[in-house]
Write a protein that holds these residues in place. Structure first.
Motif, PDB file in Angstrom:
ATOM      1  N   VAL A  17       5.524   6.919 -13.272  1.00 16.17           N
ATOM      2  CA  VAL A  17       4.522   6.503 -14.251  1.00 16.17           C
ATOM      3  C   VAL A  17       3.125   6.655 -13.666  1.00 16.17           C
ATOM      4  N   ARG A  18       2.984   6.377 -12.377  1.00 16.75           N
ATOM      5  CA  ARG A  18       1.701   6.545 -11.686  1.00 16.75           C
ATOM      6  C   ARG A  18       1.183   7.973 -11.830  1.00 16.75           C
ATOM      7  N   VAL A  19       2.054   8.948 -11.568  1.00 13.61           N
ATOM      8  CA  VAL A  19       1.661  10.353 -11.630  1.00 13.61           C
ATOM      9  C   VAL A  19       1.359  10.776 -13.069  1.00 13.61           C
ATOM     10  N   LEU A  20       2.162  10.320 -14.025  1.00 11.26           N
ATOM     11  CA  LEU A  20       1.941  10.680 -15.421  1.00 11.26           C
ATOM     12  C   LEU A  20       0.636  10.078 -15.959  1.00 11.26           C
ATOM     13  N   ILE A  21       0.316   8.852 -15.550  1.00 12.46           N
ATOM     14  CA  ILE A  21      -0.964   8.246 -15.946  1.00 12.46           C
ATOM     15  C   ILE A  21      -2.118   9.060 -15.383  1.00 12.46           C
ATOM     16  N   ALA A  22      -1.992   9.467 -14.114  1.00 12.36           N
ATOM     17  CA  ALA A  22      -3.038  10.281 -13.489  1.00 12.36           C
ATOM     18  C   ALA A  22      -3.230  11.582 -14.251  1.00 12.36           C
ATOM     19  N   ALA A  23      -2.130  12.202 -14.679  1.00 12.55           N
ATOM     20  CA  ALA A  23      -2.215  13.450 -15.441  1.00 12.55           C
ATOM     21  C   ALA A  23      -2.972  13.240 -16.744  1.00 12.55           C
ATOM     22  N   ALA A  24      -2.697  12.115 -17.405  1.00  7.70           N
ATOM     23  CA  ALA A  24      -3.367  11.821 -18.674  1.00  7.70           C
ATOM     24  C   ALA A  24      -4.851  11.556 -18.462  1.00  7.70           C
ATOM     25  N   VAL A  25      -5.179  10.839 -17.393  1.00  6.25           N
ATOM     26  CA  VAL A  25      -6.578  10.501 -17.108  1.00  6.25           C
ATOM     27  C   VAL A  25      -7.391  11.756 -16.789  1.00  6.25           C
ATOM     28  N   ILE A  42      16.472   9.854  -8.769  1.00  2.00           N
ATOM     29  CA  ILE A  42      15.609   8.712  -8.488  1.00  2.00           C
ATOM     30  C   ILE A  42      15.994   7.564  -9.419  1.00  2.00           C
ATOM     31  N   PRO A  43      16.338   6.379  -8.882  1.00  2.69           N
ATOM     32  CA  PRO A  43      16.648   5.223  -9.731  1.00  2.69           C
ATOM     33  C   PRO A  43      15.424   4.812 -10.548  1.00  2.69           C
ATOM     34  N   MET A  44      15.620   4.548 -11.828  1.00  2.20           N
ATOM     35  CA  MET A  44      14.532   4.173 -12.716  1.00  2.20           C
ATOM     36  C   MET A  44      14.808   2.819 -13.363  1.00  2.20           C
ATOM     37  N   ALA A  45      13.904   1.863 -13.155  1.00  2.95           N
ATOM     38  CA  ALA A  45      13.998   0.556 -13.807  1.00  2.95           C
ATOM     39  C   ALA A  45      12.591  -0.017 -13.913  1.00  2.95           C
ATOM     40  N   THR A  46      12.275  -0.649 -15.020  1.00  2.13           N
ATOM     41  CA  THR A  46      10.948  -1.224 -15.241  1.00  2.13           C
ATOM     42  C   THR A  46      11.069  -2.711 -15.578  1.00  2.13           C
ATOM     43  N   SER A  47       9.933  -3.377 -15.591  1.00  2.40           N
ATOM     44  CA  SER A  47       9.896  -4.812 -15.890  1.00  2.40           C
ATOM     45  C   SER A  47       8.551  -5.160 -16.501  1.00  2.40           C
ATOM     46  N   HIS A  48       8.533  -6.216 -17.318  1.00  2.00           N
ATOM     47  CA  HIS A  48       7.293  -6.692 -17.925  1.00  2.00           C
ATOM     48  C   HIS A  48       6.808  -7.983 -17.276  1.00  2.00           C
ATOM     49  N   ARG A  49       7.368  -8.320 -16.128  1.00  2.00           N
ATOM     50  CA  ARG A  49       6.949  -9.532 -15.421  1.00  2.00           C
ATOM     51  C   ARG A  49       5.565  -9.335 -14.801  1.00  2.00           C
ATOM     52  N   ASP A  50       4.814 -10.444 -14.665  1.00  3.50           N
ATOM     53  CA  ASP A  50       3.509 -10.383 -14.018  1.00  3.50           C
ATOM     54  C   ASP A  50       3.667 -10.015 -12.551  1.00  3.50           C
ATOM     55  N   GLU A  80      -1.925 -13.799 -10.293  1.00  5.89           N
ATOM     56  CA  GLU A  80      -0.963 -13.159 -11.183  1.00  5.89           C
ATOM     57  C   GLU A  80      -1.700 -12.153 -12.087  1.00  5.89           C
ATOM     58  N   LEU A  81      -1.271 -10.899 -12.038  1.00  4.57           N
ATOM     59  CA  LEU A  81      -1.861  -9.852 -12.863  1.00  4.57           C
ATOM     60  C   LEU A  81      -0.805  -9.296 -13.806  1.00  4.57           C
ATOM     61  N   THR A  82      -1.229  -8.889 -15.003  1.00  2.00           N
ATOM     62  CA  THR A  82      -0.289  -8.296 -15.939  1.00  2.00           C
ATOM     63  C   THR A  82       0.201  -6.963 -15.386  1.00  2.00           C
ATOM     64  N   TRP A  83       1.458  -6.638 -15.656  1.00  2.80           N
ATOM     65  CA  TRP A  83       2.082  -5.446 -15.083  1.00  2.80           C
ATOM     66  C   TRP A  83       1.358  -4.170 -15.477  1.00  2.80           C
ATOM     67  N   TRP A  84       0.855  -4.121 -16.730  1.00  2.00           N
ATOM     68  CA  TRP A  84       0.225  -2.886 -17.189  1.00  2.00           C
ATOM     69  C   TRP A  84      -1.108  -2.638 -16.495  1.00  2.00           C
ATOM     70  N   LEU A  85      -1.818  -3.726 -16.111  1.00  2.00           N
ATOM     71  CA  LEU A  85      -3.085  -3.559 -15.403  1.00  2.00           C
ATOM     72  C   LEU A  85      -2.837  -2.974 -14.006  1.00  2.00           C
ATOM     73  N   VAL A  86      -1.831  -3.500 -13.320  1.00  2.00           N
ATOM     74  CA  VAL A  86      -1.490  -2.986 -11.997  1.00  2.00           C
ATOM     75  C   VAL A  86      -1.049  -1.527 -12.095  1.00  2.00           C
ATOM     76  N   LEU A  87      -0.273  -1.216 -13.128  1.00  2.00           N
ATOM     77  CA  LEU A  87       0.199   0.154 -13.326  1.00  2.00           C
ATOM     78  C   LEU A  87      -0.971   1.095 -13.612  1.00  2.00           C
ATOM     79  N   LEU A  88      -1.942   0.603 -14.385  1.00  2.00           N
ATOM     80  CA  LEU A  88      -3.125   1.407 -14.693  1.00  2.00           C
ATOM     81  C   LEU A  88      -3.939   1.681 -13.428  1.00  2.00           C
TER      82      LEU A  88
END
Length: 320
Positions: free
Chosen positions: A50-58, A213-221, A228-236
């Motif tokens: 997801v990190r790489v795909l976000i970078a591609a979009a940015v 590559i094992p793939m698993a995600t979570s919506h936990r902070d 405590e930071l929201t998961w999407w902010l850290v991912l961004l």
């Protein structure tokens, strides 16, 4: 004319070091961010994909604006972009993840980060750029410092296949530095980074889909620095700062310093990684790690002094 040329070379080298060090610091932030996500339930593979795909979009929009009227450069360098994405982006990640699955993380990182030595050997064998004694001494000093920064302990479990994967990651990282430093193709660094992210991201996505590559995600902070930071902010932040920004800065630095010196300056990522782990994850560095950081710095300075000149001169009309 000679004086002006020297001033220009010095200015180019100074800006190159600034770009390379800032890029290394940005790369190093990925460790704490990714670890926070992993502790919140993400797998490493999912986080980096997801990190790489976000970078591609940015990078997509500025790349399109930069390439207006120059799309022929993309067509002429499509093989380079694909190679960069497959080897420098996806290959390094895939090989590293498979290595740490079979051996200690510190040992895997140490093997991967010996890539500057591989770059020295490649530039000597392929381009006849024989390193000076001071450059070799700096390389030994920097690698010794890296061992201390990683704080490796004796008796590490070694796995033949794990070592093979780690060596693969080292080769991919060396290819990254060599390709990043090449500006003779006329392709802007921003475009190379964006194209590589697209190819690399899709490759990682495919690797996850077929189970490499094992793939698993979570919506936990995510907890960082006691907050405590929201998961999407850290991912961004992981995608924008530690991927999009870091790759662009690193490519810019490499094109000014050359692949040999740029790869050694990139070792500062290990030092920044320890620093950010201390600030964000409360992992206090040991004295031996601080000593290692000083040795890496000394090694980089020695390599710089050992280089007779910036190894790749800027081409006439080229894009920095």
């Amino acid at each position: 004319m000679t004086h002006d040329t020297r001033d220009l070379a010095a200015s180019r080298a100074a800006s190159g070091v600034t770009f390379a060090v800032t890029g290394a610091a940005s790369f190093a932030l990925s460790g704490p961010f990714a670890k926070g996500l992993i502790q919140a339930g993400w797998t490493a593979g999912a986080a980096v994909t997801v990190r790489v795909l976000i970078a591609a979009a940015v990078l997509a929009v500025p790349t399109v604006l930069t390439m207006r009227g120059r799309w022929h450069l993309v067509h002429g360098n499509i093989r380079l972009i694909v190679a960069y994405g497959l080897i420098a982006v996806a290959g390094t990640q895939l090989a590293y993840f498979n290595a740490v699955d079979r051996m200690q993380v510190g040992v895997a990182i140490l093997i991967e980060f010996t890539c500057p030595v591989a770059v020295l050997g490649w530039m000597w064998w392929r381009h006849g750029q024989r390193p000076t004694r001071l450059t070799v001494a700096g390389a030994v000093l920097a690698i010794a410092g890296l061992v201390l920064v990683l704080d490796l302990t004796s008796g590490a479990d070694l796995d033949v296949l794990g070592i093979a994967w780690a060596l693969g990651a080292m080769v991919c990282a060396a290819v990254y530095w060599v390709l990043s430093a090449d500006e003779g193709n006329g392709l802007p660094g921003l475009t190379l980074a964006a194209g590589g992210m697209v190819v690399g991201g899709l490759t990682l996505l495919a690797a996850g889909a077929i189970g490499i590559i094992p793939m698993a995600t979570s919506h936990r902070d995510v907890e960082l620095a006691g907050t405590e930071l929201t998961w999407w902010l850290v991912l961004l932040l992981l995608g924008v700062v530690t991927a999009a920004l870091s790759y662009v800065l690193s490519i810019a630095g490499s094109r000014r310093l050359g692949s040999r010196l740029g790869s050694f300056v990139g070792l500062s990522e290990a030092v920044f990684g320890v620093l950010f782990a201390w600030l964000l994850l409360s992992e206090t560095p040991r004295v031996v790690q601080l000593l290692g950081g000083a040795l890496i710095l000394g090694g980089v300075v020695a390599v710089r002094l050992g280089e007779p000149q910036i190894e790749e001169a800027p081409p006439a009309g080229g894009t920095p």
